[in-house]
Design an enzyme around this catalytic site. Structure first.
Site, PDB file in Angstrom:
ATOM      1  N   TYR A  82       4.846  -1.145   3.960  1.00 59.24           N
ATOM      2  CA  TYR A  82       4.723  -1.398   2.521  1.00 59.24           C
ATOM      3  C   TYR A  82       5.624  -0.435   1.740  1.00 59.24           C
ATOM      4  O   TYR A  82       6.348  -0.833   0.829  1.00 59.24           O
ATOM      5  CB  TYR A  82       3.258  -1.234   2.089  1.00 59.24           C
ATOM      6  CG  TYR A  82       3.029  -1.350   0.608  1.00 59.24           C
ATOM      7  CD1 TYR A  82       3.100  -2.586  -0.034  1.00 59.24           C
ATOM      8  CD2 TYR A  82       2.740  -0.214  -0.157  1.00 59.24           C
ATOM      9  CE1 TYR A  82       2.885  -2.689  -1.402  1.00 59.24           C
ATOM     10  CE2 TYR A  82       2.523  -0.309  -1.521  1.00 59.24           C
ATOM     11  CZ  TYR A  82       2.599  -1.550  -2.139  1.00 59.24           C
ATOM     12  OH  TYR A  82       2.402  -1.649  -3.490  1.00 59.24           O
ATOM     13  N   TRP A 141      -5.575   2.630  -1.932  1.00 56.44           N
ATOM     14  CA  TRP A 141      -4.676   1.482  -1.845  1.00 56.44           C
ATOM     15  C   TRP A 141      -4.617   0.915  -0.433  1.00 56.44           C
ATOM     16  O   TRP A 141      -4.494  -0.299  -0.256  1.00 56.44           O
ATOM     17  CB  TRP A 141      -3.277   1.856  -2.329  1.00 56.44           C
ATOM     18  CG  TRP A 141      -2.325   0.709  -2.237  1.00 56.44           C
ATOM     19  CD1 TRP A 141      -1.235   0.598  -1.428  1.00 56.44           C
ATOM     20  CD2 TRP A 141      -2.401  -0.532  -2.955  1.00 56.44           C
ATOM     21  NE1 TRP A 141      -0.629  -0.625  -1.599  1.00 56.44           N
ATOM     22  CE2 TRP A 141      -1.328  -1.332  -2.535  1.00 56.44           C
ATOM     23  CE3 TRP A 141      -3.290  -1.036  -3.920  1.00 56.44           C
ATOM     24  CZ2 TRP A 141      -1.105  -2.617  -3.032  1.00 56.44           C
ATOM     25  CZ3 TRP A 141      -3.065  -2.316  -4.422  1.00 56.44           C
ATOM     26  CH2 TRP A 141      -1.984  -3.086  -3.974  1.00 56.44           C
ATOM     27  N   GLU A 150      -4.008  -4.379  -8.095  1.00 57.69           N
ATOM     28  CA  GLU A 150      -4.120  -3.049  -8.699  1.00 57.69           C
ATOM     29  C   GLU A 150      -5.469  -2.917  -9.400  1.00 57.69           C
ATOM     30  O   GLU A 150      -6.090  -1.850  -9.390  1.00 57.69           O
ATOM     31  CB  GLU A 150      -2.980  -2.798  -9.683  1.00 57.69           C
ATOM     32  CG  GLU A 150      -1.599  -2.707  -9.051  1.00 57.69           C
ATOM     33  CD  GLU A 150      -1.421  -1.549  -8.088  1.00 57.69           C
ATOM     34  OE1 GLU A 150      -2.296  -0.664  -8.035  1.00 57.69           O
ATOM     35  OE2 GLU A 150      -0.399  -1.535  -7.372  1.00 57.69           O
TER      36      GLU A 150
END
Length: 207
Positions: free
Chosen positions: A29, A59, A51
Protein backbone atom coordinates in the site's frame (compact mmCIF):
# COMPACT_ATOMS: atom_id res chain seq x y z
CA UNK A 1 15.12 -2.98 10.87
CA UNK A 2 17.52 -0.13 11.66
CA UNK A 3 15.95 3.30 11.89
CA UNK A 4 17.47 6.29 10.13
CA UNK A 5 16.03 9.73 9.49
CA UNK A 6 12.52 8.50 10.37
CA UNK A 7 12.55 5.83 7.69
CA UNK A 8 12.98 2.07 8.03
CA UNK A 9 15.16 -0.10 5.85
CA UNK A 10 13.35 -3.31 4.98
CA UNK A 11 14.81 -6.74 4.46
CA UNK A 12 14.83 -5.89 0.74
CA UNK A 13 17.18 -2.99 1.45
CA UNK A 14 14.57 -0.37 0.52
CA UNK A 15 14.07 2.59 2.82
CA UNK A 16 10.44 3.48 3.57
CA UNK A 17 8.39 5.73 5.83
CA UNK A 18 8.40 4.32 9.35
CA UNK A 19 4.64 3.75 9.59
CA UNK A 20 4.29 0.84 7.16
CA UNK A 21 6.59 -1.48 9.13
CA UNK A 22 7.21 -4.86 7.50
CA UNK A 23 3.65 -6.12 6.97
CA UNK A 24 3.61 -6.93 3.24
CA UNK A 25 0.07 -5.64 2.73
CA UNK A 26 1.04 -2.35 4.35
CA UNK A 27 4.32 -2.18 2.44
CA UNK A 28 2.53 -2.69 -0.88
CA UNK A 29 0.00 0.00 0.00
CA UNK A 30 2.82 2.38 0.93
CA UNK A 31 4.89 1.62 -2.18
CA UNK A 32 2.20 1.58 -4.86
CA UNK A 33 -0.87 3.48 -3.67
CA UNK A 34 -0.50 5.96 -0.80
CA UNK A 35 0.17 9.42 -2.15
CA UNK A 36 -0.44 8.53 -5.81
CA UNK A 37 -2.91 11.04 -7.31
CA UNK A 38 -6.46 9.76 -7.82
CA UNK A 39 -9.01 11.27 -10.18
CA UNK A 40 -11.55 8.43 -10.38
CA UNK A 41 -14.78 9.26 -8.56
CA UNK A 42 -15.51 5.74 -7.36
CA UNK A 43 -12.06 5.33 -5.87
CA UNK A 44 -12.25 8.80 -4.28
CA UNK A 45 -15.54 7.86 -2.66
CA UNK A 46 -14.01 4.61 -1.42
CA UNK A 47 -11.06 6.41 0.10
CA UNK A 48 -13.29 8.95 1.83
CA UNK A 49 -15.50 6.22 3.27
CA UNK A 50 -12.61 4.06 4.46
CA UNK A 51 -10.94 7.03 6.14
CA UNK A 52 -14.23 7.55 7.98
CA UNK A 53 -14.34 3.90 9.04
CA UNK A 54 -10.73 4.18 10.22
CA UNK A 55 -11.58 6.79 12.87
CA UNK A 56 -10.56 5.31 16.23
CA UNK A 57 -8.90 2.30 14.59
CA UNK A 58 -5.55 1.56 12.96
CA UNK A 59 -5.28 1.88 9.18
CA UNK A 60 -3.90 -1.64 8.85
CA UNK A 61 -7.18 -2.92 10.33
CA UNK A 62 -9.09 -1.19 7.54
CA UNK A 63 -6.59 -2.27 4.90
CA UNK A 64 -6.99 -5.92 5.88
CA UNK A 65 -10.76 -5.57 5.56
CA UNK A 66 -10.76 -3.50 2.36
CA UNK A 67 -11.81 -6.27 -0.01
CA UNK A 68 -14.64 -7.15 2.37
CA UNK A 69 -15.69 -3.48 2.46
CA UNK A 70 -15.68 -3.42 -1.34
CA UNK A 71 -17.88 -6.50 -1.47
CA UNK A 72 -20.24 -5.20 1.21
CA UNK A 73 -20.61 -1.73 -0.35
CA UNK A 74 -20.97 -2.59 -4.06
CA UNK A 75 -17.33 -1.71 -4.75
CA UNK A 76 -18.19 1.78 -3.50
CA UNK A 77 -20.38 2.60 -6.48
CA UNK A 78 -22.08 5.50 -4.75
CA UNK A 79 -25.12 5.39 -7.00
CA UNK A 80 -25.78 1.83 -5.80
CA UNK A 81 -24.95 2.56 -2.16
CA UNK A 82 -27.30 5.55 -2.20
CA UNK A 83 -30.20 3.14 -2.81
CA UNK A 84 -29.48 0.95 0.26
CA UNK A 85 -32.56 0.37 2.43
CA UNK A 86 -32.84 -0.29 6.22
CA UNK A 87 -32.78 -4.06 5.58
CA UNK A 88 -29.36 -3.66 3.96
CA UNK A 89 -28.09 -1.81 7.04
CA UNK A 90 -29.15 -4.77 9.17
CA UNK A 91 -27.25 -7.10 6.83
CA UNK A 92 -24.14 -4.95 7.07
CA UNK A 93 -24.33 -4.83 10.86
CA UNK A 94 -24.30 -8.64 10.84
CA UNK A 95 -21.25 -8.81 8.54
CA UNK A 96 -18.25 -9.64 10.72
CA UNK A 97 -15.84 -9.09 7.83
CA UNK A 98 -16.25 -5.28 8.03
CA UNK A 99 -16.37 -2.73 10.86
CA UNK A 100 -19.86 -3.11 12.31
CA UNK A 101 -20.48 0.43 13.46
CA UNK A 102 -24.02 1.63 12.78
CA UNK A 103 -23.07 5.30 12.64
CA UNK A 104 -20.29 4.71 10.11
CA UNK A 105 -22.45 2.41 7.98
CA UNK A 106 -25.32 4.90 7.91
CA UNK A 107 -22.80 7.66 7.17
CA UNK A 108 -21.52 5.75 4.13
CA UNK A 109 -25.05 5.53 2.74
CA UNK A 110 -25.73 9.18 3.49
CA UNK A 111 -22.45 10.22 1.89
CA UNK A 112 -23.28 8.17 -1.20
CA UNK A 113 -26.43 10.23 -1.65
CA UNK A 114 -24.42 13.41 -1.14
CA UNK A 115 -21.78 12.20 -3.63
CA UNK A 116 -24.40 11.70 -6.33
CA UNK A 117 -25.69 15.21 -5.65
CA UNK A 118 -22.15 16.53 -5.85
CA UNK A 119 -21.63 15.04 -9.31
CA UNK A 120 -24.75 16.90 -10.47
CA UNK A 121 -23.46 20.14 -8.96
CA UNK A 122 -19.72 20.00 -9.70
CA UNK A 123 -19.50 17.55 -12.60
CA UNK A 124 -17.49 14.99 -10.63
CA UNK A 125 -16.15 14.29 -7.16
CA UNK A 126 -12.67 14.89 -8.54
CA UNK A 127 -13.64 18.42 -9.60
CA UNK A 128 -14.75 19.14 -6.06
CA UNK A 129 -11.97 17.52 -4.05
CA UNK A 130 -9.00 18.70 -6.09
CA UNK A 131 -9.92 22.36 -5.66
CA UNK A 132 -8.64 22.00 -2.08
CA UNK A 133 -5.12 21.04 -3.11
CA UNK A 134 -2.61 23.24 -1.25
CA UNK A 135 -0.90 25.79 -3.46
CA UNK A 136 2.45 25.05 -1.88
CA UNK A 137 3.78 21.52 -1.54
CA UNK A 138 5.94 20.91 1.51
CA UNK A 139 8.90 18.52 1.46
CA UNK A 140 8.94 16.55 4.71
CA UNK A 141 12.27 15.52 6.16
CA UNK A 142 11.13 14.06 9.48
CA UNK A 143 7.95 12.61 10.91
CA UNK A 144 7.40 15.56 13.26
CA UNK A 145 6.62 17.74 10.24
CA UNK A 146 3.60 15.67 9.24
CA UNK A 147 0.37 17.45 10.13
CA UNK A 148 -2.79 15.88 11.54
CA UNK A 149 -4.88 18.56 9.83
CA UNK A 150 -4.28 21.71 7.82
CA UNK A 151 -6.13 24.85 6.81
CA UNK A 152 -7.04 23.13 3.54
CA UNK A 153 -8.34 19.98 5.21
CA UNK A 154 -10.37 22.11 7.61
CA UNK A 155 -11.84 24.02 4.68
CA UNK A 156 -12.64 20.73 2.91
CA UNK A 157 -14.27 19.36 6.04
CA UNK A 158 -16.35 22.49 6.52
CA UNK A 159 -17.60 22.43 2.94
CA UNK A 160 -18.38 18.71 2.99
CA UNK A 161 -20.38 19.13 6.19
CA UNK A 162 -22.23 22.05 4.64
CA UNK A 163 -23.13 19.75 1.75
CA UNK A 164 -24.47 17.15 4.18
CA UNK A 165 -21.57 14.69 4.51
CA UNK A 166 -20.82 13.05 7.87
CA UNK A 167 -17.71 11.52 9.48
CA UNK A 168 -15.60 14.03 7.57
CA UNK A 169 -13.69 15.95 10.23
CA UNK A 170 -10.51 17.90 9.39
CA UNK A 171 -8.22 15.02 10.42
CA UNK A 172 -10.16 12.50 8.33
CA UNK A 173 -10.07 14.92 5.40
CA UNK A 174 -6.32 15.36 5.70
CA UNK A 175 -5.85 11.58 5.74
CA UNK A 176 -7.85 11.53 2.50
CA UNK A 177 -5.66 14.28 1.02
CA UNK A 178 -2.56 12.23 1.86
CA UNK A 179 -4.01 9.00 0.47
CA UNK A 180 -5.31 10.51 -2.79
CA UNK A 181 -2.08 12.30 -3.60
CA UNK A 182 -3.27 15.83 -3.01
CA UNK A 183 -0.10 16.16 -0.93
CA UNK A 184 3.11 14.13 -0.90
CA UNK A 185 3.65 13.21 2.74
CA UNK A 186 6.25 10.52 2.11
CA UNK A 187 9.44 11.57 3.84
CA UNK A 188 12.15 12.83 1.50
CA UNK A 189 14.42 9.96 2.52
CA UNK A 190 11.74 7.40 1.57
CA UNK A 191 12.23 5.67 -1.79
CA UNK A 192 8.61 6.44 -2.77
CA UNK A 193 8.94 10.22 -2.40
CA UNK A 194 10.44 10.82 -5.86
CA UNK A 195 7.97 8.45 -7.55
CA UNK A 196 5.00 10.18 -5.95
CA UNK A 197 6.44 13.59 -6.73
CA UNK A 198 6.77 12.60 -10.38
CA UNK A 199 3.25 11.14 -10.47
CA UNK A 200 1.84 14.34 -8.98
CA UNK A 201 3.67 16.46 -11.55
CA UNK A 202 2.28 14.37 -14.41
CA UNK A 203 -1.27 14.12 -13.06
CA UNK A 204 -3.87 16.10 -14.99
CA UNK A 205 -5.87 18.03 -12.43
CA UNK A 206 -9.59 18.42 -13.12
CA UNK A 207 -10.39 21.76 -14.71
Amino acid sequence: MPKSENTLQGSDGVRRCWWCGDDQLYVDYHDHEWGRPVGDDQRLFEKMCLEGFQAGLSWITILRKRESFRSAFSDFDFYKVARYKPKKIDQLLADASIVRHRGKIESTINNAIRAAEMVDKFGSLANFFWQFEPRRSLVLRNRDQIAAKTAESTALSTELKRLGWTFVGPTTCYALMQAMGMVNDHLKSCHAWAKVDSARREFQRPQ
